[in-house]
Design a protein around this motif. Structure first.
Motif, PDB file in Angstrom:
ATOM      1  N   SER A 336      11.128  -9.520  -2.801  1.00 43.56           N
ATOM      2  CA  SER A 336      11.027 -10.264  -4.068  1.00 43.56           C
ATOM      3  C   SER A 336      10.904  -9.337  -5.277  1.00 43.56           C
ATOM      4  N   ILE A 337      10.488  -8.088  -5.048  1.00 43.37           N
ATOM      5  CA  ILE A 337      10.420  -7.133  -6.171  1.00 43.37           C
ATOM      6  C   ILE A 337      11.481  -6.034  -6.017  1.00 43.37           C
ATOM      7  N   GLY A 338      12.505  -6.341  -5.207  1.00 44.67           N
ATOM      8  CA  GLY A 338      13.665  -5.459  -5.127  1.00 44.67           C
ATOM      9  C   GLY A 338      13.565  -4.328  -4.134  1.00 44.67           C
ATOM     10  N   ILE A 339      12.664  -4.445  -3.151  1.00 47.48           N
ATOM     11  CA  ILE A 339      12.509  -3.384  -2.154  1.00 47.48           C
ATOM     12  C   ILE A 339      12.797  -3.939  -0.761  1.00 47.48           C
ATOM     13  N   ASP A 340      13.801  -3.372  -0.096  1.00 45.96           N
ATOM     14  CA  ASP A 340      14.073  -3.703   1.304  1.00 45.96           C
ATOM     15  C   ASP A 340      13.373  -2.655   2.148  1.00 45.96           C
ATOM     16  N   MET A 341      12.232  -3.026   2.724  1.00 43.81           N
ATOM     17  CA  MET A 341      11.391  -2.023   3.386  1.00 43.81           C
ATOM     18  C   MET A 341      12.010  -1.486   4.676  1.00 43.81           C
ATOM     19  N   THR A 342      13.075  -2.120   5.166  1.00 38.77           N
ATOM     20  CA  THR A 342      13.754  -1.568   6.337  1.00 38.77           C
ATOM     21  C   THR A 342      14.661  -0.398   5.939  1.00 38.77           C
ATOM     22  N   LYS A 343      14.907  -0.255   4.610  1.00 34.61           N
ATOM     23  CA  LYS A 343      15.789   0.810   4.120  1.00 34.61           C
ATOM     24  C   LYS A 343      15.132   1.690   3.050  1.00 34.61           C
ATOM     25  N   GLN A 344      14.070   1.171   2.432  1.00 32.66           N
ATOM     26  CA  GLN A 344      13.420   1.883   1.325  1.00 32.66           C
ATOM     27  C   GLN A 344      11.923   2.033   1.590  1.00 32.66           C
ATOM     28  N   TYR A 345      11.335   3.066   0.982  1.00 36.90           N
ATOM     29  CA  TYR A 345       9.892   3.255   1.065  1.00 36.90           C
ATOM     30  C   TYR A 345       9.167   2.119   0.313  1.00 36.90           C
ATOM     31  N   ILE A 346       7.970   1.784   0.804  1.00 35.76           N
ATOM     32  CA  ILE A 346       7.120   0.808   0.118  1.00 35.76           C
ATOM     33  C   ILE A 346       6.152   1.585  -0.784  1.00 35.76           C
ATOM     34  N   PRO A 347       6.140   1.349  -2.101  1.00 39.82           N
ATOM     35  CA  PRO A 347       5.175   2.041  -2.971  1.00 39.82           C
ATOM     36  C   PRO A 347       3.771   1.465  -2.759  1.00 39.82           C
ATOM     37  N   VAL A 348       2.805   2.320  -2.486  1.00 42.65           N
ATOM     38  CA  VAL A 348       1.447   1.850  -2.198  1.00 42.65           C
ATOM     39  C   VAL A 348       0.422   2.658  -2.990  1.00 42.65           C
ATOM     40  N   VAL A 349      -0.749   2.031  -3.174  1.00 39.32           N
ATOM     41  CA  VAL A 349      -1.844   2.672  -3.917  1.00 39.32           C
ATOM     42  C   VAL A 349      -3.159   2.100  -3.391  1.00 39.32           C
ATOM     43  N   PRO A 350      -4.236   2.899  -3.334  1.00 39.58           N
ATOM     44  CA  PRO A 350      -5.524   2.339  -2.895  1.00 39.58           C
ATOM     45  C   PRO A 350      -6.111   1.413  -3.958  1.00 39.58           C
ATOM     46  N   CYS A 351      -6.814   0.378  -3.517  1.00 39.52           N
ATOM     47  CA  CYS A 351      -7.571  -0.439  -4.474  1.00 39.52           C
ATOM     48  C   CYS A 351      -8.741  -1.114  -3.759  1.00 39.52           C
ATOM     49  N   ALA A 352      -9.702  -1.589  -4.556  1.00 38.31           N
ATOM     50  CA  ALA A 352     -10.940  -2.163  -4.009  1.00 38.31           C
ATOM     51  C   ALA A 352     -10.611  -3.284  -3.040  1.00 38.31           C
ATOM     52  N   HIS A 353     -11.283  -3.260  -1.893  1.00 38.56           N
ATOM     53  CA  HIS A 353     -10.894  -4.176  -0.822  1.00 38.56           C
ATOM     54  C   HIS A 353     -12.060  -4.891  -0.160  1.00 38.56           C
ATOM     55  N   TYR A 354     -13.119  -4.145   0.188  1.00 40.13           N
ATOM     56  CA  TYR A 354     -14.166  -4.752   1.009  1.00 40.13           C
ATOM     57  C   TYR A 354     -15.525  -4.136   0.707  1.00 40.13           C
ATOM     58  N   MET A 355     -16.555  -4.995   0.664  1.00 42.73           N
ATOM     59  CA  MET A 355     -17.921  -4.550   0.449  1.00 42.73           C
ATOM     60  C   MET A 355     -18.636  -4.445   1.794  1.00 42.73           C
ATOM     61  N   CYS A 356     -19.028  -3.221   2.171  1.00 39.94           N
ATOM     62  CA  CYS A 356     -19.722  -3.023   3.454  1.00 39.94           C
ATOM     63  C   CYS A 356     -21.206  -3.359   3.361  1.00 39.94           C
ATOM     64  N   GLY A 357     -21.776  -3.307   2.155  1.00 44.21           N
ATOM     65  CA  GLY A 357     -23.179  -3.670   1.970  1.00 44.21           C
ATOM     66  C   GLY A 357     -23.323  -5.122   1.585  1.00 44.21           C
ATOM     67  N   GLY A 358     -24.519  -5.479   1.115  1.00 43.52           N
ATOM     68  CA  GLY A 358     -24.752  -6.855   0.698  1.00 43.52           C
ATOM     69  C   GLY A 358     -26.173  -7.302   0.969  1.00 43.52           C
ATOM     70  N   ILE A 359     -26.338  -8.595   1.202  1.00 42.50           N
ATOM     71  CA  ILE A 359     -27.652  -9.184   1.458  1.00 42.50           C
ATOM     72  C   ILE A 359     -28.113  -8.735   2.851  1.00 42.50           C
ATOM     73  N   LYS A 360     -29.215  -8.019   2.910  1.00 43.54           N
ATOM     74  CA  LYS A 360     -29.695  -7.491   4.178  1.00 43.54           C
ATOM     75  C   LYS A 360     -30.141  -8.623   5.104  1.00 43.54           C
ATOM     76  N   VAL A 361     -29.598  -8.636   6.331  1.00 44.82           N
ATOM     77  CA  VAL A 361     -29.969  -9.667   7.311  1.00 44.82           C
ATOM     78  C   VAL A 361     -30.305  -9.025   8.649  1.00 44.82           C
ATOM     79  N   ASP A 362     -31.027  -9.803   9.481  1.00 45.36           N
ATOM     80  CA  ASP A 362     -31.346  -9.340  10.828  1.00 45.36           C
ATOM     81  C   ASP A 362     -30.295  -9.871  11.810  1.00 45.36           C
TER      82      ASP A 362
END
Length: 529
Positions: A336-362
C-alpha cells in the motif's frame, strides 16, 4: 450516579476479558468491563507475532522456556513468576481455544509453531500475522454473549476510589489501603459516575503513547499505572521500556506505527543498511535473532553512525509465495505504500513498544492495594525483568488473569460495597483555549520522552526530562483543579505521571541493564565493582 458491580474490570484486552469470563462463569456476582474506547481497540489486537507456550514436547520443555526468559530479562526476572507463566502456559492456550480462538496448524494437524528472537526452540503459536487480532476477536465474541457481563464502551476511568476519598490521609507508608471501585466518566452525560465494587481489576494496557513514535494505539497512555501511583500503590520497573526494533518506517504514521513482527526475522529476515550491508554480526552472535534490546540498540547506533533515518529488513531471498502466505497483512501494508517486500527491502526503525514494568503484583496478581488486582501490560509480575522475551506478554496476561480470577473468587465474600463514598465533585468549565494547551502539552510529553528517555540515555538527558516534566506536571495539576474533568486532560495527567515514573526509575538505576542503557553507567552494577 452510583453503579454497583461485584467485579469491576478496567480495560478490555486479553487480560481484562479473560479475567471477566472466568469470574462471570463462577456466578458470584455482576461483572462490568469498562473500556475507554471500544472493545476492538486494545494493544492485544495489535500483536502480530504470536503467543509463546511449550507445545512440542519432543524437542521443547519448560526448562528451556524458563532459561530463555531469564536470559532475555537479563536475570532480573522473578524466577517464581517465570515458572508460573511457563508451566501454566499450555492450560492458557487450551482456555483460549475453548473460547473460540483459532491458531494455525500444519498438515499433520499440530500447531504451526514459529520461532522468534531469544527463543531456543519453535514455540510461538500464531494466526497468520495477526494473532492478537484473532485473540481479541474470539474474546470479544465470548464476552458479548455472556449474560453476566456488562460492557461499557467509551467510558473513561478517572481515579480509583480509596480511603483518601473518605477524607482519610493515605501515604505510601499506609499499610492497609483499600480500593472500593472507581470514578468513571460517562461519554453521554459528560458526568463522572461512582462505580462501587467488591474487587477491581486493572487491565489498562501499556504506555507507548507517552513517546512520539510507538506501535501502540493512541489510547496507550498508561492510565492504570498512573491511577494506582496516585492512589499510593507500588509501581516498579518503569525504566524498562521495550523499543521494538522493527516498526515500518513511514513518517506519516507514528501513533500507531505499523509493526513488522519479530516472526519475520525468525522466518529468515536479515537486517541490512540501505546499501545492502549486514551489521548485526558486529553486535551479537545471534545476529538478527538477538533479543530486542540488543537489536534496537544496534539499529539505533547504525542510524547515528551513518546519519540514517531507518535501516532495512530483507526477505527478498525467501520464496515469494511462502512469504505472502506467512505474512499476508504485512505484505498488503507494504504494498500500500509502494513496497513489494518479496523484491524490495522493508524500511524499519525502532519505536516504543512495550512496558516491562508497572503496577507491582504478587503471584495472585494482587497489587499493594487491597481488593485491587492488576494484569497484563499495566502490571509488573516480575516475568519480564529487564527485557520481555518475544511473545511472552499475551500468555502472561492469560495466566495471571486466571490467577487473579481464582484468588478474587476465593476472597470476594469477605468484601462489601462501601456506601459511604462521596460522588465526584464536577465543578469547573473547559474552554477551547484550554483544549489547545492540552493538545500541545501531549505533543511535548512525546518529544521529551523520545529525545531524552529513549533507547540510549544519560544522566544529563534524564535530568532534562525530569525538569521539563515537572513543569508540565505543575501546570496540568493547576489546570485540572479548576476545569471540568474530560478524557483529554485526564490522559495528559496520566502521561505526565508515567513519563515521570519512567524517568525517575531510570535515574535511580545506576547501571545499564536490559532495556535501560545509559552512557554514564555502560556496565552492570556488578561489573563496575
Amino acid at each position: 450516579m452510583i453503579r454497583k458491580f461485584d467485579f469491576l474490570v478496567i480495560g478490555s484486552g486479553v487480560a481484562g476479558m479473560s479475567y471477566a469470563l472466568k469470574v462471570a462463569d463462577a456466578g458470584k456476582g455482576k461483572v462490568a468491563i469498562v473500556c475507554k474506547t471500544t472493545l476492538e481497540e486494545a494493544n492485544t489486537a495489535k500483536a502480530q507475532g504470536g503467543i509463546a507456550s511449550v507445545t512440542n514436547m519432543e524437542v521443547d520443555n519448560f526448562e528451556k522456556h524458563i532459561k530463555d526468559t531469564m536470559i532475555a530479562g537479563d536475570f532480573i526476572s522473578d524466577p517464581a513468576a517465570v515458572e508460573q507463566v511457563v508451566k501454566n502456559a499450555p492450560q492458557g492456550i487450551r482456555d483460549l481455544v475453548k473460547w473460540g480462538i483459532n491458531f494455525d496448524k500444519n498438515e499433520k494437524g499440530d500447531f504451526d509453531l514459529h520461532r522468534e528472537g531469544g527463543h531456543s526452540e519453535f514455540r510461538i503459536l500464531h494466526h497468520a500475522d495477526d494473532t492478537g487480532f484473532e485473540i481479541q476477536r474470539g474474546l470479544m465474541e465470548a464476552v458479548r454473549r455472556h449474560p453476566n457481563i456488562t460492557i461499557l464502551e467509551n467510558h473513561f476511568a478517572v481515579e480509583i476510589i480509596t480511603q483518601h476519598h473518605l477524607g482519610i490521609e493515605v501515604t505510601r507508608r499506609t499499610p492497609d489501603i483499600e480500593c472500593y471501585g472507581a470514578y468513571v466518566l460517562d461519554p453521554d452525560t459528560q458526568k463522572i459516575d461512582t462505580f462501587l465494587s467488591k474487587v477491581t481489576l486493572m487491565a489498562t494496557g501499556g504506555t507507548g503513547a507517552v513517546y512520539a513514535t510507538t506501535t501502540n494505539p493512541n489510547i496507550a497512555t498508561g492510565d492504570g499505572i498512573a491511577m494506582v501511583y496516585r492512589a499510593k500503590g507500588t509501581v516498579e520497573g518503569m525504566e524498562f521500556v521495550q523499543f521494538h526494533p522493527t516498526a515500518l518506517f513511514h513518517p506519516g504514521e507514528t501513533h500507531p506505527a505499523y509493526l513488522i513482527t519479530e516472526a519475520m526475522r525468525g522466518y529468515g529476515g536479515i537486517l541490512r543498511l540501505p546499501n545492502g550491508e549486514e551489521f548485526m554480526q558486529k553486535y551479537d552472535k545471534r545476529l538478527s535473532l538477538a533479543p530486542r534490546d540488543i537489536v534496537a540498540r544496534a539499529i539505533d547506533k547504525e542510524m547515528k553512525i551513518h546519519g540514517l533515518d531507518h535501516v532495512c529488513l530483507d526477505v527478498t531471498h525467501k520464496d515469494a509465495e511462502e512469504t505472502k502466505h506467512h505474512f499476508p497483512n504485512i505484505y498488503a501494508k507494504c504494498l500500500s505504500i509502494g513496497i513489494d517486500m518479496t523484491k524490495q527491502y522493508i524500511p524499519v526503525v525502532p519505536c516504543a513498544h512495550y512496558m516491562c514494568g508497572g503496577i507491582k503484583v504478587d503471584l495472585n496478581a494482587c497489587s499493594s492495594i487491597r481488593r485491587l488486582y492488576a494484569v497484563g501490560e499495566c502490571s509488573c509480575t516480575g516475568l519480564h525483568g529487564g527485557n520481555r522475551l518475544a511473545s511472552n506478554s499475551l500468555i502472561e496476561a492469560v495466566v495471571y488473569a486466571d490467577a487473579a480470577a481464582r484468588h478474587s473468587l476465593e476472597v470476594i465474600d469477605q468484601y462489601a460495597f462501601n456506601d459511604k463514598i462521596p460522588e465526584w465533585n464536577d465543578e469547573g468549565t473547559m474552554s477551547n483555549e484550554e483544549k489547545v494547551l492540552i493538545a500541545q502539552d501531549m505533543k511535548e510529553v512525546g518529544q521529551i520522552m523520545s529525545n531524552y528517555v529513549g533507547i540510549v540515555r544519560s544522566d544529563l538527558r534524564l535530568k532534562r526530562a525530569w525538569t521539563r516534566l515537572d513543569l508540565l506536571y505543575e501546570e496540568t495539576e493547576e489546570l485540572f483543579k479548576r476545569v471540568k474533568a474530560t478524557k483529554d486532560i485526564c490522559e495528559l495527567r496520566n502521561m505526565i505521571n508515567v513519563g515521570y515514573l519512567i524517568t525517575r526509575q531510570a535515574i535511580e538505576r545506576k547501571e545499564s541493564r536490559g532495556l535501560h542503557y545509559t552512557i554514564d553507567y555502560p556496565k552492570h552494577a556488578y561489573d563496575q565493582k
